[in-house]
Write a protein that holds these residues in place. Structure first.
Motif, short mmCIF file in Angstrom:
data_model
loop_
_atom_site.label_atom_id
_atom_site.label_comp_id
_atom_site.label_asym_id
_atom_site.label_seq_id
_atom_site.Cartn_x
_atom_site.Cartn_y
_atom_site.Cartn_z
N TRP A 325 -13.38 8.05 -23.61
CA TRP A 325 -13.80 7.09 -22.29
C TRP A 325 -14.99 7.63 -21.90
N GLU A 326 -15.79 6.72 -21.37
CA GLU A 326 -16.81 7.16 -20.46
C GLU A 326 -16.84 6.89 -18.96
N TRP A 327 -17.45 8.04 -18.02
CA TRP A 327 -17.22 7.89 -16.80
C TRP A 327 -18.43 7.02 -16.07
N PHE A 328 -18.20 6.14 -15.28
CA PHE A 328 -18.91 5.49 -14.45
C PHE A 328 -18.61 5.70 -12.86
N ASP A 329 -19.31 5.27 -11.95
CA ASP A 329 -19.42 5.46 -10.60
C ASP A 329 -18.22 4.57 -10.21
N GLU A 330 -17.93 3.34 -10.78
CA GLU A 330 -16.80 2.64 -10.42
C GLU A 330 -15.55 3.28 -10.36
N GLU A 331 -15.48 4.38 -11.45
CA GLU A 331 -14.29 4.73 -11.56
C GLU A 331 -13.41 5.42 -10.10
N ILE A 332 -14.49 6.01 -9.51
CA ILE A 332 -13.91 6.78 -8.06
C ILE A 332 -13.71 5.80 -7.06
N THR A 333 -14.47 4.73 -7.19
CA THR A 333 -14.44 3.38 -6.28
C THR A 333 -12.88 2.73 -6.47
N ALA A 334 -12.72 2.47 -7.45
CA ALA A 334 -11.31 1.80 -7.91
C ALA A 334 -10.16 2.96 -7.71
N ALA A 335 -10.38 4.14 -7.92
CA ALA A 335 -9.24 4.97 -7.65
C ALA A 335 -8.98 5.43 -6.08
N GLU A 336 -10.12 5.29 -5.26
CA GLU A 336 -9.92 5.40 -4.24
C GLU A 336 -9.07 3.88 -3.27
N ALA A 337 -9.33 2.99 -4.14
CA ALA A 337 -8.61 1.59 -3.38
C ALA A 337 -7.16 1.77 -3.72
N ARG A 338 -6.97 2.32 -5.09
CA ARG A 338 -5.58 2.37 -5.42
C ARG A 338 -4.91 3.64 -4.55
N LEU A 339 -5.53 4.46 -4.32
CA LEU A 339 -4.75 5.77 -3.54
C LEU A 339 -4.49 5.27 -2.30
N ALA A 340 -5.47 4.27 -1.50
CA ALA A 340 -5.21 3.78 -0.10
C ALA A 340 -4.05 2.71 -0.25
N ALA A 341 -4.02 1.98 -1.38
CA ALA A 341 -2.93 1.16 -1.23
C ALA A 341 -1.43 1.68 -1.53
N TRP A 342 -1.66 2.93 -2.17
CA TRP A 342 -0.29 3.59 -2.30
C TRP A 342 0.46 3.92 -1.08
N ARG A 343 -0.85 4.81 -0.36
CA ARG A 343 -0.56 5.37 1.05
C ARG A 343 -0.09 4.34 1.78
N ARG A 344 -0.51 3.15 1.73
CA ARG A 344 -0.23 2.30 2.80
C ARG A 344 1.40 1.92 2.47
N ALA A 345 1.54 1.76 1.23
CA ALA A 345 2.91 1.28 0.82
C ALA A 345 4.12 2.35 1.21
N VAL A 346 3.91 3.59 0.92
CA VAL A 346 4.67 4.63 1.33
C VAL A 346 4.90 4.69 2.84
N ASP A 347 3.90 4.41 3.86
CA ASP A 347 4.04 4.35 5.33
C ASP A 347 4.81 3.42 5.80
N ARG A 348 5.23 2.40 4.98
CA ARG A 348 6.09 1.22 5.38
C ARG A 348 7.40 1.66 5.62
N PRO A 349 8.31 0.97 6.77
CA PRO A 349 9.57 1.40 7.04
C PRO A 349 10.46 0.82 5.99
N THR A 350 10.38 0.20 4.98
CA THR A 350 11.08 -0.59 4.01
C THR A 350 10.24 -0.84 2.83
N ALA A 351 10.90 -0.90 1.71
CA ALA A 351 10.36 -1.29 0.38
C ALA A 351 11.09 -1.49 -0.45
N ALA A 352 10.62 -1.95 -1.81
CA ALA A 352 11.47 -2.22 -2.87
C ALA A 352 12.16 -1.31 -3.38
#
Length: 407
Positions: A325-352
């Motif tokens: 595969w090829e690296w593009f700058d968009e790779e790190i942008t998408a990964a940072e968005a995913r990381l932020a979403a996961w961290r928000r999810a585990v900071d919730r008091p309850t979840a699935a």
């Protein structure tokens, strides 16, 4: 040689989530999937760097592959004995040292230390045995002498060569024909046209001293090891024969892994490794990422630019390890968005509930280390809602244990 400090790997069994399945991976030599079962500690050898430049994303993707494999074994409840080498004396290193005016020992030490720092930042589990070529010269000499006794060594001038067809199984790792081998051998450091060789594919075991180059006294004369025999000697010394997995990038299938396996098999009369697992190549702007092309995206550069190492890790995990595969700058942008979403999810008091997504992650990783599928399972959990108060803690632990991502 000193390894790097690795993170503790939490046990999901201790949290009531049981153990994972036996991993299945694609075995290059077999050309098909292979179940990595067995008793006792799993034994893993992964070829390390030649330290003449910094860690690029191709390196990181390869070592992340075998980090995932270790985590799958550990989740299964199996221990892991892991060995990795450092080719701290070789032609590319010496050439770079000459070109830059830096002492070759200083260059190797500097780049090895930067590699350690990059691996620690990415939370890559370290090898139990991290072994340099220079410190392994006695092991190499011993192995060459065993090959001599087997009648598989001859001299060209003062250099010693391995007769590859002394191994009836030569070619079984790559499955390539002689023409393909000869072409690639020349491209990857081999010398098929050297006069005096018995076969164009015969490979260098011991290089006699050259003017101005490092050399060591030995029973073979003054000189230094060839590349392939280095890994064969280190692996045999620290893992023995018939170990579980020989790993590396797909550019090592031939000649490196082919030659190392044949040398070890001829010397011992036993199988070198049970399975051969290879990571794909990472490109940049239409070309393979490599030092020679000058198109490296460096882990240290991304870190210096302020990118979270966990986002870098997620960007790499978003591609299946066997894919090119090829690296593009968009790779790190998408990964940072995913990381932020996961961290928000585990900071919730309850979840699935965590049980189903942990099962999905385990199934994905057991199926040829399918990290993108495991990431998709966590994405779906993070986007869902629920009233389980224990789920976020369990998911945080599972993502750490299985994917190595600290949330």
């Amino acid at each position: 040689m000193r390894s790097w400090s690795g993170p503790p790997v939490p046990s999901l069994a201790d949290g009531g989530l049981g153990t994972g399945p036996v991993p299945v991976v694609h075995d290059t030599a077999a050309g098909e999937a292979r179940t990595l079962d067995g008793e006792g500690d799993a034994r893993l050898y992964v070829c390390g760097i030649t330290p003449y430049d910094a860690t690029h994303l191709g390196h990181a993707a390869t070592y992340l592959t075998f980090d995932l494999l270790q985590r799958a074994w550990l989740d299964q409840g199996r221990g892991v004995s892991y060995t990795q080498n450092v080719t701290d004396v070789d032609d590319p290193l010496l050439e770079r040292a000459t070109a830059t005016g830096i002492d070759w020992v200083e260059l190797a030490e500097r780049e090895t230390q930067l590699f350690r720092e990059d691996m620690a930042a990415l939370r890559i589990l370290p090898p139990e045995h991290y072994i340099g070529a220079v410190e392994s010269i006695d092991l190499v000499v011993d192995l060459v002498e065993r090959l001599k006794k087997a009648g598989a060594v001859y001299a060209v001038d003062d250099d010693l060569y391995f007769e590859v067809h002394a191994d009836p199984g030569f070619g079984s790792v790559s499955g390539w024909d002689a023409a393909a081998m000869a072409r690639i051998f020349a491209e990857r450091g081999g010398d098929p046209e050297r006069p005096g060789k018995r076969d164009p594919l015969d490979c260098l075991l011991w290089q006699a001293e050259r003017p101005g180059e490092p050399a060591w006294d030995s029973r073979l004369g003054r000189g230094r090891p060839g590349w392939h025999i280095e890994c064969a000697a280190i692996a045999l010394a620290h893992l023995g024969t018939d170990f579980d997995v020989q790993g590396g990038g797909s550019d090592l299938v031939f000649p490196h892994h082919e030659m190392s396996a044949s040398e070890a098999s001829v010397a011992t009369g036993e199988r070198f490794a049970r399975s051969y697992v290879h990571a794909g190549m990472v490109g940049f702007e239409g070309e393979k990422m490599s030092k020679s092309k000058g198109n490296l995206v460096l882990v240290s550069g991304l870190r210096a630019a302020g990118h979270d190492p966990m986002a870098i890790r997620l960007a790499l995990l978003s591609h299946h390890y066997r894919s090119d595969w090829e690296w593009f700058d968009e790779e790190i942008t998408a990964a940072e968005a995913r990381l932020a979403a996961w961290r928000r999810a585990v900071d919730r008091p309850t979840a699935a509930p965590a049980g189903p997504v942990v099962a999905a992650m385990r199934a994905a990783l057991a199926d040829d280390l399918d990290a993108p599928a495991a990431l998709a399972a966590v994405d779906a959990w993070a986007a869902a809602s629920g009233d389980d108060t224990a789920a976020t803690t369990q998911l945080r632990t599972a993502v750490d244990a299985l994917l190595g991502v600290a949330l």
